[in-house]
Structure formats: C-alpha cells, structure tokens
Design a protein around this motif. Sequence first.
Motif, PDB file in Angstrom:
ATOM      1  N   VAL A  46     -16.091 -17.585 -29.395  1.00  0.00           N
ATOM      2  CA  VAL A  46     -16.840 -16.725 -28.408  1.00  0.00           C
ATOM      3  C   VAL A  46     -18.315 -16.643 -28.544  1.00  0.00           C
ATOM      4  O   VAL A  46     -19.048 -16.593 -27.706  1.00  0.00           O
ATOM      5  CB  VAL A  46     -16.523 -15.392 -27.829  1.00  0.00           C
ATOM      6  CG1 VAL A  46     -14.761 -15.229 -27.345  1.00  0.00           C
ATOM      7  CG2 VAL A  46     -16.321 -14.614 -29.050  1.00  0.00           C
ATOM      8  N   GLU A  47     -18.791 -16.675 -29.888  1.00  0.00           N
ATOM      9  CA  GLU A  47     -19.982 -16.669 -30.177  1.00  0.00           C
ATOM     10  C   GLU A  47     -20.487 -18.121 -30.385  1.00  0.00           C
ATOM     11  O   GLU A  47     -21.724 -18.190 -30.299  1.00  0.00           O
ATOM     12  CB  GLU A  47     -20.164 -16.154 -31.617  1.00  0.00           C
ATOM     13  CG  GLU A  47     -19.478 -14.619 -31.731  1.00  0.00           C
ATOM     14  CD  GLU A  47     -20.545 -13.675 -32.368  1.00  0.00           C
ATOM     15  OE1 GLU A  47     -21.027 -13.940 -33.252  1.00  0.00           O
ATOM     16  OE2 GLU A  47     -20.487 -12.420 -31.824  1.00  0.00           O
TER      17      GLU A  47
ATOM     18  N   GLU B 107     -11.585 -15.682 -22.200  1.00  0.00           N
ATOM     19  CA  GLU B 107     -12.173 -14.424 -21.078  1.00  0.00           C
ATOM     20  C   GLU B 107     -10.833 -13.519 -21.233  1.00  0.00           C
ATOM     21  O   GLU B 107     -11.081 -12.025 -21.122  1.00  0.00           O
ATOM     22  CB  GLU B 107     -12.365 -15.121 -19.980  1.00  0.00           C
ATOM     23  CG  GLU B 107     -12.776 -13.847 -18.844  1.00  0.00           C
ATOM     24  CD  GLU B 107     -12.807 -14.313 -17.531  1.00  0.00           C
ATOM     25  OE1 GLU B 107     -12.503 -15.564 -17.022  1.00  0.00           O
ATOM     26  OE2 GLU B 107     -13.482 -13.641 -16.567  1.00  0.00           O
TER      27      GLU B 107
ATOM     28  N   VAL C  81     -22.376 -19.622 -22.528  1.00  0.00           N
ATOM     29  CA  VAL C  81     -21.841 -18.667 -21.749  1.00  0.00           C
ATOM     30  C   VAL C  81     -21.246 -19.522 -20.536  1.00  0.00           C
ATOM     31  O   VAL C  81     -20.376 -19.583 -19.802  1.00  0.00           O
ATOM     32  CB  VAL C  81     -22.867 -17.778 -21.322  1.00  0.00           C
ATOM     33  CG1 VAL C  81     -22.297 -17.059 -20.033  1.00  0.00           C
ATOM     34  CG2 VAL C  81     -23.103 -16.869 -22.176  1.00  0.00           C
ATOM     35  N   LEU C  82     -22.271 -20.560 -20.175  1.00  0.00           N
ATOM     36  CA  LEU C  82     -21.986 -21.295 -19.155  1.00  0.00           C
ATOM     37  C   LEU C  82     -20.928 -22.576 -19.165  1.00  0.00           C
ATOM     38  O   LEU C  82     -20.894 -23.222 -20.167  1.00  0.00           O
ATOM     39  CB  LEU C  82     -23.102 -22.363 -18.546  1.00  0.00           C
ATOM     40  CG  LEU C  82     -23.987 -21.871 -17.416  1.00  0.00           C
ATOM     41  CD1 LEU C  82     -25.209 -22.695 -17.381  1.00  0.00           C
ATOM     42  CD2 LEU C  82     -23.348 -21.824 -16.385  1.00  0.00           C
ATOM     43  N   THR C  83     -19.897 -22.403 -18.409  1.00  0.00           N
ATOM     44  CA  THR C  83     -18.979 -23.524 -18.427  1.00  0.00           C
ATOM     45  C   THR C  83     -18.773 -23.602 -17.043  1.00  0.00           C
ATOM     46  O   THR C  83     -18.901 -23.185 -16.104  1.00  0.00           O
ATOM     47  CB  THR C  83     -17.653 -22.940 -19.237  1.00  0.00           C
ATOM     48  OG1 THR C  83     -16.999 -22.065 -18.542  1.00  0.00           O
ATOM     49  CG2 THR C  83     -17.868 -22.567 -20.733  1.00  0.00           C
ATOM     50  N   THR C  84     -17.830 -24.976 -16.875  1.00  0.00           N
ATOM     51  CA  THR C  84     -17.604 -25.274 -15.297  1.00  0.00           C
ATOM     52  C   THR C  84     -16.037 -24.991 -15.070  1.00  0.00           C
ATOM     53  O   THR C  84     -15.409 -25.141 -16.280  1.00  0.00           O
ATOM     54  CB  THR C  84     -18.019 -26.824 -15.378  1.00  0.00           C
ATOM     55  OG1 THR C  84     -17.243 -27.600 -16.091  1.00  0.00           O
ATOM     56  CG2 THR C  84     -19.237 -27.013 -15.034  1.00  0.00           C
TER      57      THR C  84
ATOM     58  N   ASP D 203     -11.769 -21.410 -22.417  1.00  0.00           N
ATOM     59  CA  ASP D 203     -12.362 -20.498 -21.503  1.00  0.00           C
ATOM     60  C   ASP D 203     -11.608 -19.387 -20.798  1.00  0.00           C
ATOM     61  O   ASP D 203     -12.005 -18.214 -21.264  1.00  0.00           O
ATOM     62  CB  ASP D 203     -13.181 -21.162 -20.411  1.00  0.00           C
ATOM     63  CG  ASP D 203     -14.471 -21.699 -21.105  1.00  0.00           C
ATOM     64  OD1 ASP D 203     -14.877 -21.676 -22.297  1.00  0.00           O
ATOM     65  OD2 ASP D 203     -15.162 -22.622 -20.511  1.00  0.00           O
TER      66      ASP D 203
ATOM     67  N   TRP E 114      -9.526 -22.787 -11.176  1.00  0.00           N
ATOM     68  CA  TRP E 114     -10.223 -21.674 -12.220  1.00  0.00           C
ATOM     69  C   TRP E 114      -9.470 -20.407 -12.028  1.00  0.00           C
ATOM     70  O   TRP E 114      -8.897 -19.846 -12.715  1.00  0.00           O
ATOM     71  CB  TRP E 114     -11.649 -21.493 -11.737  1.00  0.00           C
ATOM     72  CG  TRP E 114     -12.253 -20.669 -12.659  1.00  0.00           C
ATOM     73  CD1 TRP E 114     -12.887 -20.907 -13.891  1.00  0.00           C
ATOM     74  CD2 TRP E 114     -12.546 -19.088 -12.287  1.00  0.00           C
ATOM     75  NE1 TRP E 114     -13.237 -19.466 -14.214  1.00  0.00           N
ATOM     76  CE2 TRP E 114     -13.264 -18.672 -13.228  1.00  0.00           C
ATOM     77  CE3 TRP E 114     -12.148 -18.468 -11.163  1.00  0.00           C
ATOM     78  CZ2 TRP E 114     -13.645 -17.282 -13.448  1.00  0.00           C
ATOM     79  CZ3 TRP E 114     -12.718 -17.018 -11.064  1.00  0.00           C
ATOM     80  CH2 TRP E 114     -13.211 -16.593 -12.196  1.00  0.00           C
ATOM     81  N   TRP E 115      -8.979 -20.153 -10.556  1.00  0.00           N
ATOM     82  CA  TRP E 115      -8.248 -18.957 -10.351  1.00  0.00           C
ATOM     83  C   TRP E 115      -7.150 -18.759 -11.022  1.00  0.00           C
ATOM     84  O   TRP E 115      -6.668 -17.653 -11.488  1.00  0.00           O
ATOM     85  CB  TRP E 115      -8.366 -18.422  -8.853  1.00  0.00           C
ATOM     86  CG  TRP E 115      -9.546 -18.226  -8.082  1.00  0.00           C
ATOM     87  CD1 TRP E 115     -10.278 -18.449  -7.389  1.00  0.00           C
ATOM     88  CD2 TRP E 115     -10.136 -16.725  -8.489  1.00  0.00           C
ATOM     89  NE1 TRP E 115     -11.430 -17.891  -6.926  1.00  0.00           N
ATOM     90  CE2 TRP E 115     -11.300 -16.792  -7.621  1.00  0.00           C
ATOM     91  CE3 TRP E 115      -9.738 -15.634  -9.112  1.00  0.00           C
ATOM     92  CZ2 TRP E 115     -12.249 -15.721  -7.651  1.00  0.00           C
ATOM     93  CZ3 TRP E 115     -10.733 -14.517  -9.101  1.00  0.00           C
ATOM     94  CH2 TRP E 115     -11.769 -14.514  -8.390  1.00  0.00           C
TER      95      TRP E 115
ATOM     96  N   ARG F 220     -20.003 -21.132 -28.345  1.00  0.00           N
ATOM     97  CA  ARG F 220     -20.174 -21.732 -27.283  1.00  0.00           C
ATOM     98  C   ARG F 220     -21.050 -21.010 -26.341  1.00  0.00           C
ATOM     99  O   ARG F 220     -21.482 -19.689 -26.417  1.00  0.00           O
ATOM    100  CB  ARG F 220     -18.618 -22.153 -26.515  1.00  0.00           C
ATOM    101  CG  ARG F 220     -18.269 -20.557 -26.028  1.00  0.00           C
ATOM    102  CD  ARG F 220     -17.062 -21.156 -25.128  1.00  0.00           C
ATOM    103  NE  ARG F 220     -16.457 -19.977 -24.838  1.00  0.00           N
ATOM    104  CZ  ARG F 220     -16.771 -19.090 -23.847  1.00  0.00           C
ATOM    105  NH1 ARG F 220     -17.970 -19.285 -23.214  1.00  0.00           N
ATOM    106  NH2 ARG F 220     -16.021 -17.945 -23.432  1.00  0.00           N
TER     107      ARG F 220
ATOM    108  N   ALA G 146       0.802  -1.131   0.042  1.00  0.00           N
ATOM    109  CA  ALA G 146      -0.157  -0.116  -0.387  1.00  0.00           C
ATOM    110  C   ALA G 146       0.880   1.199  -0.104  1.00  0.00           C
ATOM    111  O   ALA G 146       0.351   2.196  -0.624  1.00  0.00           O
ATOM    112  CB  ALA G 146      -1.019   0.046   1.213  1.00  0.00           C
TER     113      ALA G 146
END
Lengths: 380, 468
Positions: A372-373, A341, A377-380, A337, A304-305, A375, A222
Amino acid sequence: MTGLEILRLTVILIFASNAVLLTVLLTYKGLNRRRTLAHARRRSAYIAVLSQHLSASGEGVRLGKRVAEDEAFLDAVIDLRTVLVGQEASEITDLVDRYGISEQQAAKLDDSRNVGQRLRAAVALAELADESAAHVLLDHLTDKEPEIRIQCARGLARMRWTPAIGVILKQLEHETPWVRSRFADSLITFGPSATWPLIAYIKSNHRLGNRGVPTAIRTLAAIGDPEAIGPTIEILDDANDIEIQLAAVETLGVLGVGPDIYPIEKAARSEDWRLRAKASKALSGINDEAILPTLAIGLHDINWWVRRNAAGALASTLQGREILYSTILGDDAHARDAAAEALADAGEVIAARERIANGLGATRDFDLIEYVEGRKVLTT
Amino acid sequence: MLIHVIKVLGIAILGYFVLMNLYVTTISIHSALALRRGQNLQRYGRVTEMLSSRMAPPVSIVIPAYNEAVGIVDSVRSMSIVGYPKFEIVIANDGSKDETLEKLIEAFDLSKVKVPYRPDIETQPVNAIYRGRGGVEITVVDKENGGRADALNAGINAARYPYVLCTDADVVLDAECLIRSMQRVVEDRERTVAVGGNIRPLNGSVVRHGHLIESHVPRGLIARFQVLEYLRTFIAARPGWSSINALPNVSGAFGVWKRSAVLAVGGFTSGHMGEDMDLTLRLHKFHLENEIPYRIVYEPSAVIWTEVPPTRKVLRRQRIRWHTGLVQAVRDFTPMIFDRRYGKLGMVTWPGYVMFEYLAPIIEFIGYIVVPLAVLVGAVNFGTFSLMVLVAFGLGILNSFIAIILDEPYGYSNSISDTSRLVVMALIENLGIHQMTVIWRIRALIGGKATKTWGNMERRGVAQLSES
C-alpha cells in the motif's frame, strides 16, 4: 389607424399591464402577509388552548363547534397529534371525533374541485390517522392526482389498516416510479404484517412482467422480516427477469442469505456484472468455506464493482482475509488493488502498522504495508 | 440612401428588442403554468416524508475547491446536515495554494487512505485521497490544479453513489434542497439524467454558522440588480423550458446528475468557461442522437443560496467569464439550431438562447449608436423613437414584474420593503446598470480571453456572510 397610433396604443397597453401587475403584486403581498401572520397567531393560540385541555384531562377546552372550520385549528390539532402519544394522543383523537374533523376533511377530499384543497385534506387525514376515514382513503388510492394517492396510502399505513395492503399492492404495477416508491414506504410502515401479502404478490406476478415486482421485493428488504429469506431465495432461483433477480439478490444482501446459498452462488457467476456484484455483496459475512472459491473468482473479475464487492465479502471473514493477503502477492494488479482496499477498509493496514511498530509484525504485515505504500494511488 | 439604411436598421433593432421581450414574456407565461401545480404541492404536500424513505437513492455531494480555506469548513459542515437519508460529501481540492486541505484534515479528522481511484474521466493527477472517520462520509481528493471542470470530474470519479450533486464551496444549501431535487429523480429514475435547482443571491440575508436565518433583498444596486436577473432566469424562464424538456443549462452551482449519464458523455469539459451548459447540451445531444428516452428537469423549490458579486469589478469578471462560456457553447452547438432531430431544444430553446442571449449584446450595442443617430439625422422622428423605446422598456419591466409575482408564493422576500426594492430595481435597471453588462459581454464576444476557469470572487466564507 396609422402605425404611430398603433405604437401609442401598444405603449398604453404595456404600461397599463404594468400598473395592473404592480397592483396585483402589492395587494397579493399585503393580503398574503396578513393572512400568514393571522394564521400563525391563531395556530399558536389553539395549541395553547388544546394543551390546557390536555393538562386538565379533557375538561378544559371551551371552543365552539365552528372552530373545526378554521384551517389554523386543523393545523394545531395535527401538530399535537404528531407529537403526542398514549393517553394524550387518544384525547386528541376524541377531539377530532367531537369536532367532526375527519368527516369534514373526508368530504373535502371527496367533493372539492380544487386540487390544493383535496391534497390538503388527504394530508390532514394521513396525519390524523383516524380509522373512521379509512374507507375514504381507500377509495382515493386510485385518485387521479398522484400526491393524493400517496397521502392516502400513507394514512392507511399510519393507522395500520391492513385490508389496504392488498389494494396498495394491486395498484403497484400501474403506478409511476415515484408513486410506487412512496407506496413502498407505506408498505414498510405496515411492518411484518405486509411480509406475506408481499410474498404472495411477488410469487403470483414475477413471471408476468409486472413492473411492481422489483419494488415489492426491495420493500421486503426494508421491512427486514427474516421470514422473507426463504421465499426470496426461491424467487431468485425461479426468476428469469434480470430486474427481479437484482432486486432479490439485493434483498438477500440485507436480510441475509439463509442456509441455501446455491442460488446466490449461481448469481455470483451470472453473465450480468450487476448481478455478480450484488451477489458478491450478499455473500458478505457468511462464515461458510463453500463460498470462498466463488468469491476468490470474483476477486479476479473483469468488472471493478464485482472485484470490490467480492474483496469486501472476503474481508468479512478470517478465512477470506487469508485469501486477500495471498492475492496481494499475486500477478493480477486489479485483484491486488481490490484486496488492498478491502483489507484497508477492514482496518488491517492500521493493525499491521501497529504490529510492526510493536515488533510483532509478520511477513504478511510487511507485504501489505509495502504494497500500500509502494504503489501509486491511481490505478485503473 | 444612408438615411434610409439607418432608418431601416434603427427600426429593425427596436423591433428586435420588442421580439426579445415578447419571447421572454411567452416563456414567463409558460413558466407560470408549470409552476402552478408545483406550488400547490409545495404548499400542501409533505416532501419531507421522503427523509425517512428507505427507497431514496443515495447521493454524492461533489464540491470542487480552489483556495477556499476561508469558508470550506463551514460550507462542508452546513452541507453535512442537509436533509437526506443517505449521502456522502466528496471534496476535490484542485491544487489549492492556501490551507484548504489542511483545514479540512484538521476539522474532519481526515486520514490519507490508499484506495484505488477509478479515473473513469481523465483528470489531472491525483496526489492522495483522504477519508473522514466521523458520522458523515467525507472524502477529499487532493489533485493537481486543472480548473473547476477538472476538479468536478475528479470528484465524480471518486463518488460512490449513482447520483452526484455538483455544487460550489461557497454556497448555503437549503435544508430541503436535496430531497426536493431527488424527488424529481425518483419520479422517473429511468429517464431523469439531471435536475437543476434554484439559485438565489445570498447578499443582504442573515447567515449564521453556515445556515440561512433570514432572507432579504440586498440594498446595494449591483447585488439587487442580480437578484432580479436571477428571478427572471430561475423563476420566469427555467420552469417553462423544463416543462418542454428543453432546459439548456443546469446551473453549475446546483445540479443533480445521474453519474452513469455523465460518464457516458465524458464528464465536464476541462477548460470550458461554461462547463455546466456544455454538459447539459451534450447530454441532450447524446440522448437525442441515440434516441434514448431521457429528461432534464428544473425544480424551483430546490433552493441554494450563493453570494453574488457585490461590486462592479467582480461582476465584470464574472460576466466576461459567463459570456465566454456561452460563446464556446454556441461555437460547439450551432448545428443544433433548427435541426428537427433535437426536438424542442433545437427548434425553440437553443435558437432563442442564441438570438436573445448570445447576440443580444451586439445588437443592443449597435442599437445604442444607430437609433439615436437615426433620430439625429431625421431618419426616425423623435416621437416614434420615444414610443419604441417605451415599448422595449415597458416590456422589460413587465417581465420583471411577472418574475417577482411568480416568486411571491415561495415567500423568500418576506417584507414589503424587500418587494419594493425589487420593484424599484425593475424600473431603473435599464438606466445604466444593464448597459454595463452589455459592454462586458461584448468584451467576451470579441475575445476577452478569460483564461481562469475558477472565478475570482473574494471569499468571506458562508459563516460570515450577512449584510452588516
């Protein structure tokens, strides 16, 4: 006494209590309202008089010494002290001296038994930031009331009383997370003058399981002093505690990683996903080919992160974006994915659409748009 | 024999009321002690300093929306300037049939983004995700209709920050509400899994452009009755429960939740009428059964304002829905009653809640029939009956007065006339208004199926709210 008599007595007691409560309520309401209005009126009047005094270069004020005992006068002085700078601020400081406001508040902080009054005094001293009260504030950094400790640290930071830095740091380990975080805010107020005391504190405590160390490391982030980069990398390389490693990587993510990227790369391959994720983020924006393989591995991570941060870091450089484009054609759906993104966040989707619309679209632009068009939106 | 039974029953019911009010009085006294320190700190402290804090954890404000076209834009605008260093707004559009989505897209320049959406909690299908381009981070999750809990879950899935503030689309946030509730989180980040806020009725107050200008007590009896109810709940009861870490409900209208903890228990239960209480109790249960240190706290100075039903018709629907939620919660969590594993929640709060909230309407209703009958058949003499009724009513008034006094330092009812209205309400609420709610709650108990998880409040939009 019969049951009926007891019942009768109970009814009388309850309704008598109701009457007392109603009286208390209405009296409290009336008094409170009157007091609040009177305080507000006096505060405005004092502000007007003090403003006149300031416009007359310190010659205009005609107030008796006793006004210093008035809470409304204190509020008016604080109001002006908070908004004024330069010559006007020093005139207010002269007024504070002349009326002995700091001494009065310091005495209250020392002697009052009422926690509200003591807190009020600590807040006033913090707002006034008058150096004559520094020692009192220093003494109360170990006060039993946490909010008072916070205000004392804040006051010392506002007056840039650097001897307090060491005392605040010493307290850090024993404090609750709330006070610790507020102490960190005070250390941030000290700015770069707190950098080296913080580094010394971290280096001498990071192997001792000291709970204040992660906060101290994040405070460096900081403050934003680039001098902290080298020592933070050393701490990351040396620490075994995961919380300290996380704080160090997070801090490097803010300050930048400097030339020695090996400790961060090592963190990006850690067994702990939080460390991998934060390290990937810290590697963002580094235009160095050496980190690309590490980030490319992160793109296929199980978490995922980590994938998201690795993709984001890759998107921050031109060479990294090439990897993301090629990933879109790969077999790993999760990596695809994450890559899509990151490219979308970096504005590549919009740019690809524009290039296609202008007849300049390359194969990879079509691949990206199709992906992107095409597939869900929902993916796991 | 029958007369004897009626006599015993009549006295037992009146005894129940006395016991119930004594229980409430005890909690109120406990709350008063808990509030004392907080009020000192609020009066003299400087919580707003945290606004510039670099150490404040970021928060996602999650707003479920269903047919909120009238006020959604003003709501989001008012929320977007809430005082806090870093936050995002996530709106979950639950298959609205009106123009909720279109209004949001137009007002905040939203565009459809093709980003992965992680369904950590299973929800109805998501159709699209929109993000804003302005200064405040705004995300809209457009999904199929699934109810309030389902929309909240979708919002939590899309949230990017470690804490989520779940609220409603028709509330007005106090400028300091987020900072005051997050202060409780920062106090103890490891253990704090939820922070509940203070909900206050907005009716009668002056609101302009989604911001509260002046707070007043409404003139209408139905709304005024609810002001008193809210004071008893949020000022006189919850601080006491919170101080022993046994808060049974973090209100759905304002609750800050630790995202990871919510995910660990599977989010809000879709289709539940009292999804907020259900989640609070599941969080208690999860942490206590797994012996994980935790705390669920209530912060009275974190205030939001909401319009309460102004008419009997709407209030009836709301109360049936609320009590149906309580019935579901009691069905699911009965085993916790008097189970030592659940600490003070299992031994004090939850049994009290079941005894004096869930069962109250049944016992009260029976009382309205049996006690006069006992007097009529001569089982209880009129003098004794009158005295017992006076004890029950007197204690009720006492509890209301305590709640009004405890609220006074917060300074929301500024004028004498506002306080007088509340005092009059405390004296007359037992002469019919309260009894109405008893009937509605019985309706919920005997299976008045409230099938809609979204309330049917007629929306006026927060920008237009004010008593005219």
